[in-house]
Design a protein around this motif. Structure first.
Motif, PDB file in Angstrom:
ATOM      1  N   ALA A  46      61.789  11.879  48.050  1.00 27.60           N
ATOM      2  CA  ALA A  46      60.421  12.179  48.479  1.00 27.60           C
ATOM      3  C   ALA A  46      60.266  12.024  49.988  1.00 27.60           C
ATOM      4  O   ALA A  46      59.616  12.852  50.643  1.00 27.60           O
ATOM      5  CB  ALA A  46      59.437  11.268  47.738  1.00 27.60           C
ATOM      6  N   VAL A  47      60.848  10.965  50.549  1.00 23.92           N
ATOM      7  CA  VAL A  47      60.750  10.753  52.000  1.00 23.92           C
ATOM      8  C   VAL A  47      61.416  11.896  52.755  1.00 23.92           C
ATOM      9  O   VAL A  47      60.853  12.444  53.721  1.00 23.92           O
ATOM     10  CB  VAL A  47      61.376   9.404  52.382  1.00 23.92           C
ATOM     11  N   VAL A  48      62.626  12.280  52.334  1.00 19.61           N
ATOM     12  CA  VAL A  48      63.346  13.363  53.011  1.00 19.61           C
ATOM     13  C   VAL A  48      62.638  14.691  52.808  1.00 19.61           C
ATOM     14  O   VAL A  48      62.482  15.494  53.741  1.00 19.61           O
ATOM     15  CB  VAL A  48      64.801  13.426  52.505  1.00 19.61           C
ATOM     16  N   ASN A  49      62.166  14.948  51.577  1.00 21.09           N
ATOM     17  CA  ASN A  49      61.512  16.209  51.279  1.00 21.09           C
ATOM     18  C   ASN A  49      60.227  16.387  52.075  1.00 21.09           C
ATOM     19  O   ASN A  49      59.835  17.506  52.432  1.00 21.09           O
ATOM     20  CB  ASN A  49      61.205  16.290  49.782  1.00 21.09           C
ATOM     21  N   GLY A  50      59.553  15.265  52.394  1.00 22.45           N
ATOM     22  CA  GLY A  50      58.322  15.349  53.166  1.00 22.45           C
ATOM     23  C   GLY A  50      58.544  15.722  54.618  1.00 22.45           C
ATOM     24  O   GLY A  50      57.585  16.053  55.325  1.00 22.45           O
ATOM     25  N   ARG A  72      54.993  16.716  60.338  1.00 21.41           N
ATOM     26  CA  ARG A  72      53.893  17.666  60.254  1.00 21.41           C
ATOM     27  C   ARG A  72      53.196  17.597  58.894  1.00 21.41           C
ATOM     28  O   ARG A  72      51.962  17.688  58.821  1.00 21.41           O
ATOM     29  CB  ARG A  72      54.409  19.088  60.502  1.00 21.41           C
ATOM     30  N   ASN A  73      53.955  17.437  57.803  1.00 24.62           N
ATOM     31  CA  ASN A  73      53.337  17.344  56.477  1.00 24.62           C
ATOM     32  C   ASN A  73      52.465  16.095  56.357  1.00 24.62           C
ATOM     33  O   ASN A  73      51.404  16.127  55.712  1.00 24.62           O
ATOM     34  CB  ASN A  73      54.411  17.327  55.389  1.00 24.62           C
ATOM     35  N   TYR A  74      52.889  15.001  56.978  1.00 24.64           N
ATOM     36  CA  TYR A  74      52.081  13.789  56.949  1.00 24.64           C
ATOM     37  C   TYR A  74      50.799  13.978  57.748  1.00 24.64           C
ATOM     38  O   TYR A  74      49.730  13.469  57.358  1.00 24.64           O
ATOM     39  CB  TYR A  74      52.893  12.613  57.502  1.00 24.64           C
ATOM     40  N   ALA A  75      50.889  14.704  58.861  1.00 24.76           N
ATOM     41  CA  ALA A  75      49.682  15.002  59.635  1.00 24.76           C
ATOM     42  C   ALA A  75      48.721  15.880  58.833  1.00 24.76           C
ATOM     43  O   ALA A  75      47.496  15.678  58.868  1.00 24.76           O
ATOM     44  CB  ALA A  75      50.058  15.689  60.953  1.00 24.76           C
ATOM     45  N   ARG A  76      49.263  16.845  58.098  1.00 23.20           N
ATOM     46  CA  ARG A  76      48.426  17.687  57.243  1.00 23.20           C
ATOM     47  C   ARG A  76      47.761  16.865  56.153  1.00 23.20           C
ATOM     48  O   ARG A  76      46.586  17.098  55.810  1.00 23.20           O
ATOM     49  CB  ARG A  76      49.271  18.799  56.618  1.00 23.20           C
ATOM     50  N   ALA A  77      48.490  15.893  55.598  1.00 25.61           N
ATOM     51  CA  ALA A  77      47.918  15.050  54.546  1.00 25.61           C
ATOM     52  C   ALA A  77      46.757  14.212  55.087  1.00 25.61           C
ATOM     53  O   ALA A  77      45.702  14.103  54.451  1.00 25.61           O
ATOM     54  CB  ALA A  77      48.999  14.149  53.949  1.00 25.61           C
TER      55      ALA A  77
END
Length: 312
Positions: A46-50, A72-77
């Protein structure tokens, strides 16, 4: 005839460093393999996929390729207000559900531990039985009581002049909490009751001789003595609150007041399946895991600090 002296028994020397050193590792290996496969590996994936994202190539005709996008995905979240508000919703849910759950479980455990309840085994089984019902089935059962057209509960309240709508925007959260309390109070009661059964009875008899009543014994002796069990059940209830999914997911089909991102787990499921963005869903799952870890550590730290303060 001369009797012979008994021969001295030569003690056997224990061989140290024999071939049995591998035996403990053989017993531990199955657990380690299961832990690495079903606990650690999904977290790492999950960490790598994010950190990646799928992007179309060749003007949309070349398929999708996975590219590294960093955080970037964490920023979108964190920019998704609905996802962030789902944490506020489960926090409000937990502020009410966790104390009510623990009070019900503790009261039942104390009652079953006392001599006040007759047919103790029957009532223990009756309280524990809802836990044996899967969460989805429990939500389906309670959805029957929540729908005004078929619910005998709602119709009975309306018959006495109470206009009850258990699926309204202001009450649906507590209807979900009711299902969770009904399902899980029994297992918490069993844990607390088991802890009570292991306590020394001499202490309680001495307190009764000093004039203490059953309520005083329960509040001043029994509950402080089973504090570790109370901590365990509270922590598991808090973690279950953050992982809330089954009950609102089922009730979503009978009311429009539960959205697809009503809880963090529902938001992750919606993004990963309906939104077809597994990378963003992985980032959301990591955030949920970190929040759960932080809340658990804070709760443990607070409980340990309270215990040390009480010991002084």
């Amino acid at each position: 005839m001369v009797a012979q002296a008994p021969s001295a028994v030569v003690p056997r020397r224990r061989v140290i460093g024999g071939g049995g050193r591998w035996v403990p590792y053989a017993f531990v290996t199955p657990f380690v393999l299961v832990f690495l496969t079903f606990m650690l590996a999904p977290i790492v994936i999950a960490v790598v996929n994010g950190l990646y994202s799928s992007q179309s190539s060749g003007l949309g005709f070349g398929g999708a390729e996975t590219v590294f996008v960093g955080l970037r995905n964490y920023a979108r979240a964190f920019a998704d207000t609905d996802f962030l508000f789902s944490f506020v919703r489960v926090a409000l849910y937990g502020v009410v559900q966790v104390p009510v759950m623990m009070v019900i479980a503790a009261v039942l455990a104390l009652l079953f531990d006392s001599a006040l309840v007759k047919a103790r085994r029957f009532f223990q089984f009756a309280v524990f039985l809802p836990y044996a019902v899967p969460g989805v089935i429990a939500a389906l059962l309670w959805s029957f009581f929540y729908q005004p057209s078929v619910s005998p509960l709602v119709q009975g309240l309306q018959a006495i002049g109470v206009d009850a709508d258990l699926l309204a925007p202001g009450t649906v959260l507590w209807s979900v909490a009711n299902v969770s309390i009904w399902s899980n109070a029994g297992i918490n009661m069993i844990i607390l009751f088991s802890a009570l059964q292991s306590l020394p009875r001499d202490t309680f008899e001495a307190a009764r001789l000093d004039g203490a009543g059953e309520l005083r014994i329960a509040l001043s002796l029994k509950l402080p003595m089973i504090a570790p069990a109370v901590m365990l059940t509270t922590l598991s209830t808090v973690i279950g609150t953050l992982q809330l999914f089954n009950e609102p997911q089922v009730l979503q089909f009978i009311t429009p007041n539960i959205s697809s991102d009503w809880t963090p787990n529902m938001a992750i499921y919606a993004v990963s399946t309906l939104g077809r963005d597994a990378h963003l869903g992985s980032a959301m799952a990591v955030i949920l895991g970190l929040v759960t870890l932080v809340v658990s550590l804070v709760l443990v730290r607070f409980t340990n600090s309270s215990a040390r303060g009480g010991a002084r």
